[in-house]
Scaffold this motif. Structure first.
Motif, PDB file in Angstrom:
ATOM      1  N   VAL A  75      13.340 -11.522 -10.749  1.00  0.00           N
ATOM      2  CA  VAL A  75      12.179 -10.736 -10.341  1.00  0.00           C
ATOM      3  C   VAL A  75      12.302 -10.374  -8.867  1.00  0.00           C
ATOM      4  O   VAL A  75      12.591 -11.223  -8.024  1.00  0.00           O
ATOM      5  N   LYS A  76      12.069  -9.098  -8.551  1.00  0.00           N
ATOM      6  CA  LYS A  76      12.071  -8.629  -7.164  1.00  0.00           C
ATOM      7  C   LYS A  76      10.637  -8.378  -6.726  1.00  0.00           C
ATOM      8  O   LYS A  76       9.867  -7.759  -7.447  1.00  0.00           O
ATOM      9  N   TRP A  77      10.316  -8.849  -5.545  1.00  0.00           N
ATOM     10  CA  TRP A  77       8.967  -8.667  -4.991  1.00  0.00           C
ATOM     11  C   TRP A  77       9.080  -7.733  -3.802  1.00  0.00           C
ATOM     12  O   TRP A  77       9.794  -8.006  -2.847  1.00  0.00           O
ATOM     13  N   ARG A  78       8.354  -6.629  -3.842  1.00  0.00           N
ATOM     14  CA  ARG A  78       8.396  -5.625  -2.778  1.00  0.00           C
ATOM     15  C   ARG A  78       7.031  -5.559  -2.096  1.00  0.00           C
ATOM     16  O   ARG A  78       6.009  -5.413  -2.768  1.00  0.00           O
ATOM     17  N   PHE A  79       7.056  -5.639  -0.761  1.00  0.00           N
ATOM     18  CA  PHE A  79       5.827  -5.607   0.027  1.00  0.00           C
ATOM     19  C   PHE A  79       5.689  -4.249   0.713  1.00  0.00           C
ATOM     20  O   PHE A  79       6.663  -3.715   1.254  1.00  0.00           O
ATOM     21  N   ASN A  80       4.470  -3.715   0.692  1.00  0.00           N
ATOM     22  CA  ASN A  80       4.185  -2.516   1.467  1.00  0.00           C
ATOM     23  C   ASN A  80       4.146  -2.856   2.949  1.00  0.00           C
ATOM     24  O   ASN A  80       3.839  -4.000   3.317  1.00  0.00           O
ATOM     25  N   PRO A  81       4.429  -1.907   3.827  1.00  0.00           N
ATOM     26  CA  PRO A  81       4.291  -2.185   5.264  1.00  0.00           C
ATOM     27  C   PRO A  81       2.855  -2.579   5.607  1.00  0.00           C
ATOM     28  O   PRO A  81       1.910  -2.172   4.929  1.00  0.00           O
ATOM     29  N   PRO A  82       2.664  -3.390   6.642  1.00  0.00           N
ATOM     30  CA  PRO A  82       1.302  -3.785   7.024  1.00  0.00           C
ATOM     31  C   PRO A  82       0.442  -2.573   7.369  1.00  0.00           C
ATOM     32  O   PRO A  82       0.910  -1.603   7.953  1.00  0.00           O
ATOM     33  N   GLY A  83      -0.815  -2.634   7.002  1.00  0.00           N
ATOM     34  CA  GLY A  83      -1.761  -1.568   7.330  1.00  0.00           C
ATOM     35  C   GLY A  83      -1.565  -0.302   6.527  1.00  0.00           C
ATOM     36  O   GLY A  83      -1.883   0.780   7.022  1.00  0.00           O
ATOM     37  N   THR A  84      -1.051  -0.397   5.299  1.00  0.00           N
ATOM     38  CA  THR A  84      -0.827   0.798   4.487  1.00  0.00           C
ATOM     39  C   THR A  84      -1.497   0.652   3.127  1.00  0.00           C
ATOM     40  O   THR A  84      -0.816   0.570   2.092  1.00  0.00           O
ATOM     41  N   PRO A  85      -2.831   0.603   3.073  1.00  0.00           N
ATOM     42  CA  PRO A  85      -3.476   0.501   1.758  1.00  0.00           C
ATOM     43  C   PRO A  85      -3.231   1.718   0.886  1.00  0.00           C
ATOM     44  O   PRO A  85      -3.300   1.619  -0.343  1.00  0.00           O
ATOM     45  N   HIS A  86      -2.933   2.890   1.507  1.00  0.00           N
ATOM     46  CA  HIS A  86      -2.678   4.083   0.695  1.00  0.00           C
ATOM     47  C   HIS A  86      -1.404   3.958  -0.124  1.00  0.00           C
ATOM     48  O   HIS A  86      -1.257   4.605  -1.159  1.00  0.00           O
ATOM     49  N   MET A  87      -0.452   3.127   0.323  1.00  0.00           N
ATOM     50  CA  MET A  87       0.762   2.922  -0.460  1.00  0.00           C
ATOM     51  C   MET A  87       0.504   2.045  -1.678  1.00  0.00           C
ATOM     52  O   MET A  87       1.349   1.971  -2.574  1.00  0.00           O
ATOM     53  N   GLY A  88      -0.625   1.370  -1.714  1.00  0.00           N
ATOM     54  CA  GLY A  88      -1.021   0.599  -2.885  1.00  0.00           C
ATOM     55  C   GLY A  88      -2.169   1.243  -3.626  1.00  0.00           C
ATOM     56  O   GLY A  88      -2.958   0.556  -4.286  1.00  0.00           O
ATOM     57  N   GLY A  89      -2.268   2.562  -3.538  1.00  0.00           N
ATOM     58  CA  GLY A  89      -3.373   3.258  -4.191  1.00  0.00           C
ATOM     59  C   GLY A  89      -3.383   3.090  -5.692  1.00  0.00           C
ATOM     60  O   GLY A  89      -4.437   3.194  -6.318  1.00  0.00           O
ATOM     61  N   ALA A  90      -2.218   2.815  -6.297  1.00  0.00           N
ATOM     62  CA  ALA A  90      -2.151   2.664  -7.748  1.00  0.00           C
ATOM     63  C   ALA A  90      -3.012   1.505  -8.236  1.00  0.00           C
ATOM     64  O   ALA A  90      -3.548   1.555  -9.336  1.00  0.00           O
ATOM     65  N   TRP A  91      -3.138   0.456  -7.418  1.00  0.00           N
ATOM     66  CA  TRP A  91      -3.993  -0.656  -7.827  1.00  0.00           C
ATOM     67  C   TRP A  91      -5.300  -0.705  -7.036  1.00  0.00           C
ATOM     68  O   TRP A  91      -6.287  -1.227  -7.528  1.00  0.00           O
ATOM     69  N   GLU A  92      -5.336  -0.157  -5.838  1.00  0.00           N
ATOM     70  CA  GLU A  92      -6.583  -0.146  -5.077  1.00  0.00           C
ATOM     71  C   GLU A  92      -7.653   0.662  -5.807  1.00  0.00           C
ATOM     72  O   GLU A  92      -8.832   0.284  -5.819  1.00  0.00           O
ATOM     73  N   ARG A  93      -7.254   1.794  -6.405  1.00  0.00           N
ATOM     74  CA  ARG A  93      -8.228   2.613  -7.129  1.00  0.00           C
ATOM     75  C   ARG A  93      -8.737   1.880  -8.371  1.00  0.00           C
ATOM     76  O   ARG A  93      -9.924   2.023  -8.745  1.00  0.00           O
ATOM     77  N   LEU A  94      -7.887   1.103  -9.017  1.00  0.00           N
ATOM     78  CA  LEU A  94      -8.315   0.361 -10.205  1.00  0.00           C
ATOM     79  C   LEU A  94      -9.228  -0.800  -9.839  1.00  0.00           C
ATOM     80  O   LEU A  94     -10.070  -1.205 -10.646  1.00  0.00           O
ATOM     81  N   VAL A  95      -9.080  -1.352  -8.637  1.00  0.00           N
ATOM     82  CA  VAL A  95     -10.020  -2.387  -8.182  1.00  0.00           C
ATOM     83  C   VAL A  95     -11.425  -1.814  -8.119  1.00  0.00           C
ATOM     84  O   VAL A  95     -12.402  -2.452  -8.537  1.00  0.00           O
ATOM     85  N   ARG A  96     -11.531  -0.596  -7.616  1.00  0.00           N
ATOM     86  CA  ARG A  96     -12.845   0.060  -7.577  1.00  0.00           C
ATOM     87  C   ARG A  96     -13.391   0.260  -8.991  1.00  0.00           C
ATOM     88  O   ARG A  96     -14.587   0.051  -9.233  1.00  0.00           O
ATOM     89  N   SER A  97     -12.546   0.653  -9.924  1.00  0.00           N
ATOM     90  CA  SER A  97     -12.995   0.849 -11.303  1.00  0.00           C
ATOM     91  C   SER A  97     -13.471  -0.465 -11.918  1.00  0.00           C
ATOM     92  O   SER A  97     -14.461  -0.496 -12.649  1.00  0.00           O
ATOM     93  N   VAL A  98     -12.759  -1.556 -11.637  1.00  0.00           N
ATOM     94  CA  VAL A  98     -13.169  -2.867 -12.153  1.00  0.00           C
ATOM     95  C   VAL A  98     -14.555  -3.224 -11.638  1.00  0.00           C
ATOM     96  O   VAL A  98     -15.443  -3.652 -12.407  1.00  0.00           O
ATOM     97  N   LYS A  99     -14.775  -3.055 -10.341  1.00  0.00           N
ATOM     98  CA  LYS A  99     -16.078  -3.394  -9.760  1.00  0.00           C
ATOM     99  C   LYS A  99     -17.182  -2.510 -10.334  1.00  0.00           C
ATOM    100  O   LYS A  99     -18.289  -2.983 -10.618  1.00  0.00           O
ATOM    101  N   LYS A 100     -16.896  -1.238 -10.517  1.00  0.00           N
ATOM    102  CA  LYS A 100     -17.901  -0.319 -11.037  1.00  0.00           C
ATOM    103  C   LYS A 100     -18.292  -0.678 -12.472  1.00  0.00           C
ATOM    104  O   LYS A 100     -19.478  -0.757 -12.800  1.00  0.00           O
ATOM    105  N   VAL A 101     -17.303  -0.916 -13.330  1.00  0.00           N
ATOM    106  CA  VAL A 101     -17.597  -1.268 -14.722  1.00  0.00           C
ATOM    107  C   VAL A 101     -18.303  -2.611 -14.798  1.00  0.00           C
ATOM    108  O   VAL A 101     -19.254  -2.788 -15.571  1.00  0.00           O
TER     109      VAL A 101
END
Length: 379
Positions: free
Chosen positions: A158-184
């Motif tokens: 398994v390879k673990w890849r980290f986004n650069p610090p301070g880049t939440p937009h690079m994790g938008g694929a899961w950040e947007r789903l966090v919002r959906s989880v909270k909303k539902v």
């Protein structure tokens, strides 16, 4: 304010083409340049391989994030719980676990629970949370610790890849789903006081609802196929209904029908969904990339603008398309790894950086040999 200055000068002196001269002085003023400089986002990269990996099993490429805290009733007291969201970067399916704390043990156990139900991922993507950093050392580097040796022995590939610090937009694929989880979660249970059991049940319901969401356009024509959902590949249908098969089919024929169903899903995914996520709405033009030696200001949203740290770029990270996505900046507090979208270049660079401008703009050049830390490209 600028018109006020022009008005005062005009009242004292007569200067031909005063407004043009004033603008020229402003553009040549170093203090004005420093005050007005802004980060220049590079041209948007193409989709990473993890987002377009068709014909792979679900959760081969996974993004992980925490959300919460969520409060639960334990006896007469309230305790904190956190949700751990795992999203398939290709299929956009969701898996949710519950963590009792933010420490490394809870993080590793949440990942183990995910693997027990969804299988081993090939690559894991996340931000730079301290619990993720520690989990990566335990899981991927396979430390020879007696407490963890039996647990992590299967994670060698398994390879673990980290986004650069301070880049939440690079994790938008899961950040947007966090919002959906909270909303539902809020919509189905707006004021319920959870227990551990009810919280786990509610998050399971949220997981099913999100996995039943359409990925493609919902057609109202009766002759068109049903819109694709993650549940189609996970459980065979969007709502979990499993039709009764005919007893006349042999075991081989049933296996062939299952393979045909999966192939038909992925063909529709490539034809209908992939063009949608490949669209670009901004950042079309190539910008002047950051170069080693540039003097920059790091935009920090937690600080006032006049307190943003300044520094010099000592290393840059290029993507496969030649664009610089992040850089190492030497400041008075140390070496900081920051994305280019949060770095504003000042017009006070060294002669060496100006000479390398042309080759850098075309994507040429190589990285310096000295390594100032982990630098991961997300393109």
């Amino acid at each position: 304010m600028h018109e006020t200055v022009i008005n005062k000068i005009r009242g004292m002196y007569f200067i031909n083409r005063l407004r043009a001269l004033y603008k020229k002085v402003r553009w040549e003023c170093q203090k004005c340049k420093n005050a007005s400089t802004m980060p220049q986002p590079p041209q948007m990269a193409t989709l990473p391989a993890a987002r377009i990996a068709a014909f792979e099993r679900p959760f081969t490429y996974v993004g992980i994030d925490y959300f919460g805290p969520l409060f639960v009733a334990v006896g007469r007291r309230r305790e904190k719980r956190w949700g751990v969201i795992f999203t398939c970067l290709t299929l956009r399916a969701v898996h949710i676990e519950v963590a009792h704390s933010l420490d490394t043990s809870s993080s590793v156990m949440a990942i183990r629970n995910f693997v027990s139900r969804r299988g081993y991922p090939r690559e894991i993507f996340s931000d730079n949370g301290t619990n993720f950093k520690a989990s990566e050392k335990i899981i991927c580097e396979n430390l020879k610790d007696t407490d963890w040796a039996a647990v992590v022995s299967s994670f060698d590939e398994v390879k673990w890849r980290f986004n650069p610090p301070g880049t939440p937009h690079m994790g938008g694929a899961w950040e947007r789903l966090v919002r959906s989880v909270k909303k539902v979660l809020f919509e189905i249970l707006p004021s319920t006081s959870f227990t551990d059991e009810s919280l786990r049940s509610a998050l399971s319901e949220v997981e099913f609802i999100l996995n039943a969401r359409p990925l493609t356009f919902v057609s109202l024509e009766s002759s068109d196929d049903e819109a694709l959902t993650p549940n189609h590949l996970l459980i065979g249908s969007s709502d979990g209904y499993k039709p009764i098969g005919s007893n006349t089919l042999s075991l081989r024929q049933r296996w062939q029908l299952t393979q045909q169903f999966a192939d038909r899903f992925w063909h529709r995914w490539v034809r209908e969904y992939l063009p949608v996520i490949s669209r670009r709405t901004k950042w079309f033009v190539k910008k002047r990339p950051a170069c080693v030696g540039d003097i920059v200001v790091i935009a920090d949203q937690d600080l006032p603008r006049n307190s943003w740290p300044k520094g010099r770029i000592v290393n840059v990270v290029r993507a496969k398309d030649g664009q610089v996505r992040s850089a190492m900046v030497a400041t008075k507090s140390g070496i900081l790894h920051r994305p280019i979208v949060k770095i504003a270049i000042l017009d006070v660079g060294t002669e060496q950086s100006k000479q390398t401008l042309e080759s850098s703009f075309t994507g040429a050049g190589v990285l310096p040999t000295k390594n100032y830390g982990r630098a991961v490209s997300n393109a």
